[in-house]
Design an enzyme around this catalytic site. Structure first.
Site, PDB file in Angstrom:
ATOM      1  N   GLU A  93       0.655  -1.154  -0.104  1.00  0.00           N
ATOM      2  CA  GLU A  93       0.029  -0.120  -0.097  1.00  0.00           C
ATOM      3  C   GLU A  93       0.991   1.175   0.169  1.00  0.00           C
ATOM      4  O   GLU A  93       2.053   1.263   0.513  1.00  0.00           O
ATOM      5  CB  GLU A  93      -0.917   0.103   1.310  1.00  0.00           C
ATOM      6  CG  GLU A  93      -1.818  -0.964   1.431  1.00  0.00           C
ATOM      7  CD  GLU A  93      -2.542  -0.888   2.841  1.00  0.00           C
ATOM      8  OE1 GLU A  93      -2.647  -2.323   3.270  1.00  0.00           O
ATOM      9  OE2 GLU A  93      -2.624  -0.042   3.280  1.00  0.00           O
ATOM     10  N   CYS A 106       3.389   8.281   1.243  1.00  0.00           N
ATOM     11  CA  CYS A 106       3.830   7.230   2.232  1.00  0.00           C
ATOM     12  C   CYS A 106       4.185   6.158   1.360  1.00  0.00           C
ATOM     13  O   CYS A 106       2.981   5.372   0.909  1.00  0.00           O
ATOM     14  CB  CYS A 106       2.480   7.031   3.436  1.00  0.00           C
ATOM     15  SG  CYS A 106       3.051   5.897   4.587  1.00  0.00           S
ATOM     16  N   CYS A 113       6.134  -7.515   7.762  1.00  0.00           N
ATOM     17  CA  CYS A 113       7.048  -7.011   8.577  1.00  0.00           C
ATOM     18  C   CYS A 113       7.090  -8.231   9.501  1.00  0.00           C
ATOM     19  O   CYS A 113       6.169  -8.936  10.078  1.00  0.00           O
ATOM     20  CB  CYS A 113       6.376  -5.901   9.172  1.00  0.00           C
ATOM     21  SG  CYS A 113       7.691  -5.072  10.135  1.00  0.00           S
ATOM     22  N   CYS A 117       5.014  -5.504  16.322  1.00  0.00           N
ATOM     23  CA  CYS A 117       4.332  -4.576  16.942  1.00  0.00           C
ATOM     24  C   CYS A 117       2.847  -4.912  17.194  1.00  0.00           C
ATOM     25  O   CYS A 117       2.223  -4.931  16.171  1.00  0.00           O
ATOM     26  CB  CYS A 117       4.750  -3.007  16.504  1.00  0.00           C
ATOM     27  SG  CYS A 117       6.379  -2.598  16.340  1.00  0.00           S
ATOM     28  N   CYS A 120      -0.043  -2.958  15.194  1.00  0.00           N
ATOM     29  CA  CYS A 120       0.194  -2.660  13.921  1.00  0.00           C
ATOM     30  C   CYS A 120      -0.153  -3.719  13.080  1.00  0.00           C
ATOM     31  O   CYS A 120      -0.169  -5.081  13.281  1.00  0.00           O
ATOM     32  CB  CYS A 120       1.911  -2.681  13.404  1.00  0.00           C
ATOM     33  SG  CYS A 120       2.178  -2.040  12.114  1.00  0.00           S
ATOM     34  N   GLY A 160       6.176  -2.383   6.496  1.00  0.00           N
ATOM     35  CA  GLY A 160       7.493  -2.909   6.915  1.00  0.00           C
ATOM     36  C   GLY A 160       8.268  -1.825   7.929  1.00  0.00           C
ATOM     37  O   GLY A 160       7.975  -0.982   7.956  1.00  0.00           O
ATOM     38  N   GLU A 161       9.452  -2.643   7.992  1.00  0.00           N
ATOM     39  CA  GLU A 161      10.548  -1.705   8.628  1.00  0.00           C
ATOM     40  C   GLU A 161      11.700  -1.487   7.809  1.00  0.00           C
ATOM     41  O   GLU A 161      12.371  -2.406   7.328  1.00  0.00           O
ATOM     42  CB  GLU A 161      10.864  -2.878   9.953  1.00  0.00           C
ATOM     43  CG  GLU A 161      12.208  -2.298  10.608  1.00  0.00           C
ATOM     44  CD  GLU A 161      12.207  -0.976  11.108  1.00  0.00           C
ATOM     45  OE1 GLU A 161      11.327  -0.474  11.490  1.00  0.00           O
ATOM     46  OE2 GLU A 161      13.218  -0.008  10.788  1.00  0.00           O
ATOM     47  N   SER A 192      11.019   6.178   8.977  1.00  0.00           N
ATOM     48  CA  SER A 192      10.611   5.857  10.266  1.00  0.00           C
ATOM     49  C   SER A 192      10.927   4.441  10.791  1.00  0.00           C
ATOM     50  O   SER A 192      10.890   3.569   9.919  1.00  0.00           O
ATOM     51  CB  SER A 192       9.149   5.765  10.272  1.00  0.00           C
ATOM     52  OG  SER A 192       8.219   5.604  11.434  1.00  0.00           O
ATOM     53  N   SER A 215       9.699   5.357  16.247  1.00  0.00           N
ATOM     54  CA  SER A 215       8.640   4.932  16.972  1.00  0.00           C
ATOM     55  C   SER A 215       8.962   4.564  18.343  1.00  0.00           C
ATOM     56  O   SER A 215       9.564   3.365  18.586  1.00  0.00           O
ATOM     57  CB  SER A 215       7.975   3.847  15.973  1.00  0.00           C
ATOM     58  OG  SER A 215       7.857   4.181  14.761  1.00  0.00           O
ATOM     59  N   LEU A 216       8.454   5.305  19.227  1.00  0.00           N
ATOM     60  CA  LEU A 216       8.781   5.141  20.638  1.00  0.00           C
ATOM     61  C   LEU A 216       7.568   4.198  21.362  1.00  0.00           C
ATOM     62  O   LEU A 216       7.658   3.331  21.833  1.00  0.00           O
ATOM     63  CB  LEU A 216       9.200   6.387  21.242  1.00  0.00           C
ATOM     64  CG  LEU A 216       9.823   6.385  22.645  1.00  0.00           C
ATOM     65  CD1 LEU A 216      11.193   5.459  22.696  1.00  0.00           C
ATOM     66  CD2 LEU A 216      10.331   8.061  23.181  1.00  0.00           C
ATOM     67  N   HIS A 217       6.466   5.015  21.271  1.00  0.00           N
ATOM     68  CA  HIS A 217       5.281   4.444  21.963  1.00  0.00           C
ATOM     69  C   HIS A 217       5.293   4.277  23.633  1.00  0.00           C
ATOM     70  O   HIS A 217       4.300   3.626  24.006  1.00  0.00           O
ATOM     71  CB  HIS A 217       4.736   3.349  21.111  1.00  0.00           C
ATOM     72  CG  HIS A 217       4.660   3.466  19.582  1.00  0.00           C
ATOM     73  ND1 HIS A 217       3.952   4.642  19.183  1.00  0.00           N
ATOM     74  CD2 HIS A 217       4.984   2.823  18.498  1.00  0.00           C
ATOM     75  CE1 HIS A 217       4.102   4.557  17.802  1.00  0.00           C
ATOM     76  NE2 HIS A 217       4.722   3.698  17.609  1.00  0.00           N
ATOM     77  N   ASN A 291      -4.876   3.659  15.895  1.00  0.00           N
ATOM     78  CA  ASN A 291      -5.981   3.082  14.880  1.00  0.00           C
ATOM     79  C   ASN A 291      -6.317   1.965  15.420  1.00  0.00           C
ATOM     80  O   ASN A 291      -5.462   0.954  15.563  1.00  0.00           O
ATOM     81  CB  ASN A 291      -5.262   3.171  13.556  1.00  0.00           C
ATOM     82  CG  ASN A 291      -5.090   4.532  12.802  1.00  0.00           C
ATOM     83  OD1 ASN A 291      -5.932   5.247  12.883  1.00  0.00           O
ATOM     84  ND2 ASN A 291      -4.322   4.648  12.066  1.00  0.00           N
ATOM     85  N   CYS A 333      -3.493   1.528   8.395  1.00  0.00           N
ATOM     86  CA  CYS A 333      -2.403   1.157   7.601  1.00  0.00           C
ATOM     87  C   CYS A 333      -2.326  -0.361   7.558  1.00  0.00           C
ATOM     88  O   CYS A 333      -1.946  -1.117   8.631  1.00  0.00           O
ATOM     89  CB  CYS A 333      -0.989   1.728   8.215  1.00  0.00           C
ATOM     90  SG  CYS A 333       0.566   1.252   6.922  1.00  0.00           S
TER      91      CYS A 333
HETATM   92  N1  SAH Z   1       8.323  -0.014  10.647  1.00  0.00           N
HETATM   93  C1  SAH Z   1       8.355   1.446  10.711  1.00  0.00           C
HETATM   94  C2  SAH Z   1       7.367   2.099   9.727  1.00  0.00           C
HETATM   95  C3  SAH Z   1       6.350   1.621   9.533  1.00  0.00           C
HETATM   96  S1  SAH Z   1       4.949   2.264  10.550  1.00  0.00           S
HETATM   97  C4  SAH Z   1       8.187   1.823  12.335  1.00  0.00           C
HETATM   98  O1  SAH Z   1       7.827   0.961  13.103  1.00  0.00           O
HETATM   99  O2  SAH Z   1       8.436   3.284  12.546  1.00  0.00           O
HETATM  100  C5  SAH Z   1       4.745   3.831  10.617  1.00  0.00           C
HETATM  101  C6  SAH Z   1       4.188   4.181  12.085  1.00  0.00           C
HETATM  102  O3  SAH Z   1       2.861   4.140  12.477  1.00  0.00           O
HETATM  103  C7  SAH Z   1       4.993   3.669  13.122  1.00  0.00           C
HETATM  104  O4  SAH Z   1       5.344   5.061  14.111  1.00  0.00           O
HETATM  105  C8  SAH Z   1       4.044   2.787  13.807  1.00  0.00           C
HETATM  106  O5  SAH Z   1       4.650   2.625  15.109  1.00  0.00           O
HETATM  107  C9  SAH Z   1       2.961   3.427  13.553  1.00  0.00           C
HETATM  108  N2  SAH Z   1       1.574   2.637  13.711  1.00  0.00           N
HETATM  109  C10 SAH Z   1       1.489   1.454  13.480  1.00  0.00           C
HETATM  110  N3  SAH Z   1       0.357   0.951  13.869  1.00  0.00           N
HETATM  111  C11 SAH Z   1      -0.479   1.733  14.078  1.00  0.00           C
HETATM  112  C12 SAH Z   1      -1.892   2.187  14.688  1.00  0.00           C
HETATM  113  N4  SAH Z   1      -2.472   0.874  14.833  1.00  0.00           N
HETATM  114  N5  SAH Z   1      -2.172   3.352  14.989  1.00  0.00           N
HETATM  115  C13 SAH Z   1      -1.278   4.235  15.222  1.00  0.00           C
HETATM  116  N6  SAH Z   1      -0.117   4.041  14.587  1.00  0.00           N
HETATM  117  C14 SAH Z   1       0.326   3.063  14.145  1.00  0.00           C
END
Ligand code: SAH
Length: 347
Positions: A93, A106, A113, A117, A120, A160-161, A192, A215-217, A291, A333
């Protein structure tokens, strides 16, 4: 013999191939410009080359395409989501986004992947394969052909990463920024990552100008390991050390992504711990209400993200809640690709 995918070759690689064919170097320049500046889809269109050379290229190389399997245009704003089918039948996508400062895309870097996570959608069905440099570029080229316009910036935030497909992502950036082709400044590219530490150090040395988005979270190792398995390999302190080094080497500010999840990482004490962690760093925090993903009962609320932002701002940390574009076509996504696979398996 299988033909070489010419769109994946950096200028130096192409130039070597042309030398091996016994052709003069200026042809490599012409071909590279035809491919990446004029974006031709066939060697026949390279009209500055002799018919004989075009035929020789045709024998040795191929110019791949991606098929637009689905095109979803938002009715709220100008966002368009593409589901592309790759030549082996896999899907990825891409999102086309229009802002007042220009058009951004994007892009995906892998099919699936393996980072796992929990929040995701792209990782749930696992990893299939890396995208080639050409397939990453083609996500731009096909959309630009479809829209009849050129984009201004790129975020590698699709499926993907990117740092898990390091070599192809670096080739992609080299091709994109080469002045002999498109010549796009990498200052317009954001990568990212979930935090693969050794590759963050390499990135700072291998290409210049790329904005790093981490991506810290979660502000604690216990919390982050719970939702992001990569944290068990490279913990927060190692990741932040790599980010500080990236800032120092490149002079660029780092962005931290933080998906705000109700009852998981959204408490006041999380915001305070995050501010403490990032104090003194040249950075920006991007907050996004998570999301929803079908398999999990994670919930995100805009109001909570805004509260979180106020605490960070009060404590001196730059933070914004990300504006959502194309919310009517969003389907978090990775969802489009999953739906396409499910439709196929029902057939
Ligand atoms: N693998 C990379 C890039 C892809 S994801 C990474 O981890 O950064 C792009 C961003 O969307 C990342 O910050 C990821 O953590 C975030 N993301 C993934 N799923 C999500 C969701 N359900 N809601 C909000 N952000 C999300």
């Amino acid at each position: 013999m299988e033909k070489t995918d010419i769109l994946s070759l950096t200028y130096d690689e192409l130039s070597k191939e042309i030398a091996l064919m016994g052709e003069p170097q200026f042809h490599a320049k012409q071909i590279f410009s035809w491919l990446h500046e004029k974006k031709v889809t066939d060697f026949e269109q390279m009209t500055t080359l002799s018919l004989q050379l075009r035929a020789r290229l045709q024998e040795k190389f191929c110019i791949n395409r991606l098929k637009i399997a689905k095109r979803l245009a938002s009715t709220i704003d100008d966002t368009v989501k593409y589901l592309y089918q790759l030549s082996d039948g896999n899907y990825v996508e891409t999102v086309w986004m229009e802002y007042h400062h220009g058009i951004s895309m994007c892009l995906s870097t892998q099919v699936g992947c393996r980072m796992g996570c929990k929040f995701c959608a792209s990782t749930i069905a696992g990893f299939v394969r890396n995208l080639t440099a050409g397939e990453i570029l083609l996500q731009i080229y096909e959309a630009e052909r479809d829209m009849g316009r050129k984009i201004d910036s790129i975020v590698l935030m699709g499926i993907g990463e990117p740092l898990d497909n390091y070599d192809n992502v670096i080739s992609f950036m080299k091709i994109l920024s080469d002045p002999k082709g498109r010549g796009m400044s990498l200052r317009h590219v954001t990568l990212s990552t979930c935090g693969i530490v050794p590759q963050i150090y390499s990135l700072a040395n291998d290409v210049s100008g790329v904005t790093l988005s981490l991506s810290l979270h979660s502000p604690t190792d216990a919390g982050r390991s719970e939702i992001m398995p990569i944290n068990r390999k490279y913990n927060i302190s190692e990741v932040l050390k790599a980010c500080r080094s990236y800032i120092k080497t490149t002079g660029r500010r780092v962005t931290f992504e933080y998906a705000v999840i109700e009852n998981i990482n959204s408490a006041e004490q999380d915001a305070k711990a995050l501010a403490e962690l990032l104090r003194g760093m040249q950075c920006h925090v991007n907050l996004i209400p998570v999301n929803p993903v079908a398999e999990r009962n994670y919930r995100g609320k805009r109001k909570t993200a805004e509260q979180f932002q106020r605490i960070l701002t009060r404590l001196g940390i730059n933070a914004t809640v990300r504006r959502t574009l194309g919310s009517d076509i969003q389907a978090a996504c990775g969802q489009l690709r999953r739906n396409a696979h499910e439709e196929e398996s029902r057939r």
